[in-house]
Design a protein around this motif. Sequence first.
Motif, PDB file in Angstrom:
ATOM      1  N   ASP A   2       0.827  -1.201   0.000  1.00 45.18           N
ATOM      2  CA  ASP A   2       0.000   0.000   0.000  1.00 45.18           C
ATOM      3  C   ASP A   2       0.866   1.257   0.000  1.00 45.18           C
ATOM      4  O   ASP A   2       0.571   2.249  -0.692  1.00 45.18           O
ATOM      5  CB  ASP A   2      -0.926   0.016   1.223  1.00 45.18           C
ATOM      6  N   MET A   3       1.945   1.206   0.789  1.00 49.88           N
ATOM      7  CA  MET A   3       2.839   2.355   0.868  1.00 49.88           C
ATOM      8  C   MET A   3       3.528   2.610  -0.475  1.00 49.88           C
ATOM      9  O   MET A   3       3.706   3.759  -0.891  1.00 49.88           O
ATOM     10  CB  MET A   3       3.877   2.140   1.971  1.00 49.88           C
ATOM     11  N   LYS A   4       3.917   1.518  -1.137  1.00 49.44           N
ATOM     12  CA  LYS A   4       4.543   1.663  -2.457  1.00 49.44           C
ATOM     13  C   LYS A   4       3.564   2.305  -3.439  1.00 49.44           C
ATOM     14  O   LYS A   4       3.928   3.185  -4.216  1.00 49.44           O
ATOM     15  CB  LYS A   4       4.992   0.302  -2.982  1.00 49.44           C
ATOM     16  N   GLN A   5       2.292   1.824  -3.384  1.00 45.21           N
ATOM     17  CA  GLN A   5       1.286   2.377  -4.288  1.00 45.21           C
ATOM     18  C   GLN A   5       1.023   3.852  -3.972  1.00 45.21           C
ATOM     19  O   GLN A   5       0.906   4.693  -4.870  1.00 45.21           O
ATOM     20  CB  GLN A   5      -0.021   1.580  -4.163  1.00 45.21           C
ATOM     21  N   THR A   6       0.953   4.146  -2.652  1.00 47.85           N
ATOM     22  CA  THR A   6       0.751   5.532  -2.226  1.00 47.85           C
ATOM     23  C   THR A   6       1.899   6.406  -2.690  1.00 47.85           C
ATOM     24  O   THR A   6       1.709   7.543  -3.155  1.00 47.85           O
ATOM     25  CB  THR A   6       0.619   5.607  -0.690  1.00 47.85           C
ATOM     26  N   ASN A   7       3.113   5.860  -2.565  1.00 42.76           N
ATOM     27  CA  ASN A   7       4.295   6.600  -2.994  1.00 42.76           C
ATOM     28  C   ASN A   7       4.242   6.880  -4.502  1.00 42.76           C
ATOM     29  O   ASN A   7       4.555   7.979  -4.960  1.00 42.76           O
ATOM     30  CB  ASN A   7       5.549   5.807  -2.633  1.00 42.76           C
ATOM     31  N   GLN A   8       3.844   5.844  -5.256  1.00 34.78           N
ATOM     32  CA  GLN A   8       3.710   6.023  -6.703  1.00 34.78           C
ATOM     33  C   GLN A   8       2.654   7.081  -7.025  1.00 34.78           C
ATOM     34  O   GLN A   8       2.832   7.920  -7.911  1.00 34.78           O
ATOM     35  CB  GLN A   8       3.335   4.685  -7.372  1.00 34.78           C
ATOM     36  N   ASP A   9       1.519   7.003  -6.266  1.00 37.26           N
ATOM     37  CA  ASP A   9       0.448   7.984  -6.473  1.00 37.26           C
ATOM     38  C   ASP A   9       0.935   9.400  -6.174  1.00 37.26           C
ATOM     39  O   ASP A   9       0.608  10.360  -6.888  1.00 37.26           O
ATOM     40  CB  ASP A   9      -0.765   7.652  -5.598  1.00 37.26           C
ATOM     41  N   LEU A  10       1.707   9.513  -5.080  1.00 35.72           N
ATOM     42  CA  LEU A  10       2.240  10.826  -4.706  1.00 35.72           C
ATOM     43  C   LEU A  10       3.212  11.356  -5.765  1.00 35.72           C
ATOM     44  O   LEU A  10       3.205  12.543  -6.097  1.00 35.72           O
ATOM     45  CB  LEU A  10       2.942  10.749  -3.340  1.00 35.72           C
ATOM     46  N   ILE A  11       4.029  10.464  -6.271  1.00 33.45           N
ATOM     47  CA  ILE A  11       4.976  10.856  -7.325  1.00 33.45           C
ATOM     48  C   ILE A  11       4.214  11.344  -8.562  1.00 33.45           C
ATOM     49  O   ILE A  11       4.532  12.376  -9.148  1.00 33.45           O
ATOM     50  CB  ILE A  11       5.912   9.690  -7.689  1.00 33.45           C
ATOM     51  N   GLN A  12       3.169  10.574  -8.935  1.00 30.89           N
ATOM     52  CA  GLN A  12       2.370  10.951 -10.105  1.00 30.89           C
ATOM     53  C   GLN A  12       1.637  12.266  -9.861  1.00 30.89           C
ATOM     54  O   GLN A  12       1.564  13.134 -10.735  1.00 30.89           O
ATOM     55  CB  GLN A  12       1.368   9.837 -10.439  1.00 30.89           C
TER      56      GLN A  12
END
Length: 278
Positions: free
Chosen positions: A61-71
């Motif tokens: 979830d954190m990885k996905q959140t991080n990706q979302d934040l980057i995007q």
Amino acid sequence: MKKIMIIALSGLFLFPSCVGKKKYKELQSQYTKTQDLLNTATIKLNSCEERRKSLEDRLGDMKQTNQDLIQSSKDLTMLTSKGASNLEKSLESLQEKDLKISRLQDALTKKDSVTLALVTSLKKEIGLDDEDIEINVEKSVVFISLSDKVLFKSGSYTITTRAREILGKVATVINGKPDFEAMVEGHTDNVPFNGGGVLIDNWDLSVKRSTAIVRALQELGVKPNQLIAAGRSEYIPLVPNTTPENRSKNRRTKILILPKIDQFYEMIEEEMKTLSEE
């Protein structure tokens, strides 16, 4: 290990006669403790497995959140850049609009100055203080309005001597302004014309008087391409045709002095109106 212990204990049970009673109890107690330890370890292992899975899920979830934040950061950067660009374009557009308005206002000011100068020139040149002669501005157009009795005899389109004197001064002004035109408008009252001859009605009379003035101005040196003849008949009265005095006021000839750049000024005024509505 568990299997080895089970086999060993099974051997003890199969061969009880080979082990002492006291020793048997010790082994049995050790087995129980070992079994308890094994159960506890199993419980802890299962708990660790569950925690590991939970942590892995959280990590995902954190990885996905991080990706979302980057995007999101990229999108925000793009939007910010686009917003800055749009703001810059808007500022440039406002500056261009302000410049255009300033130029248009300057042009209109110039037009007003030309109109004022023309009125002053006409009044100075004609130099008459006569209630039958009016020099004024109407809808930004300079005009000379001449009463019918100054120009023509009743029911006639023959110009009087007095008219030629006035028209000579008008011609001097027009000749001094080659970029101007003069439109002559004939106006009558509403009394039907019955003079006979070539004239049928007030339309004919108003036009004939207009062309008579135009010919006189041409004879006085005004270039023909600067002259326009028009008849308005009885349909634009100054006052109601209810009394002889009012009808006398309505019988008139207007000479409108028009800059040839008037169309340009009309375009300017229209654009100013459009800009004010935006």
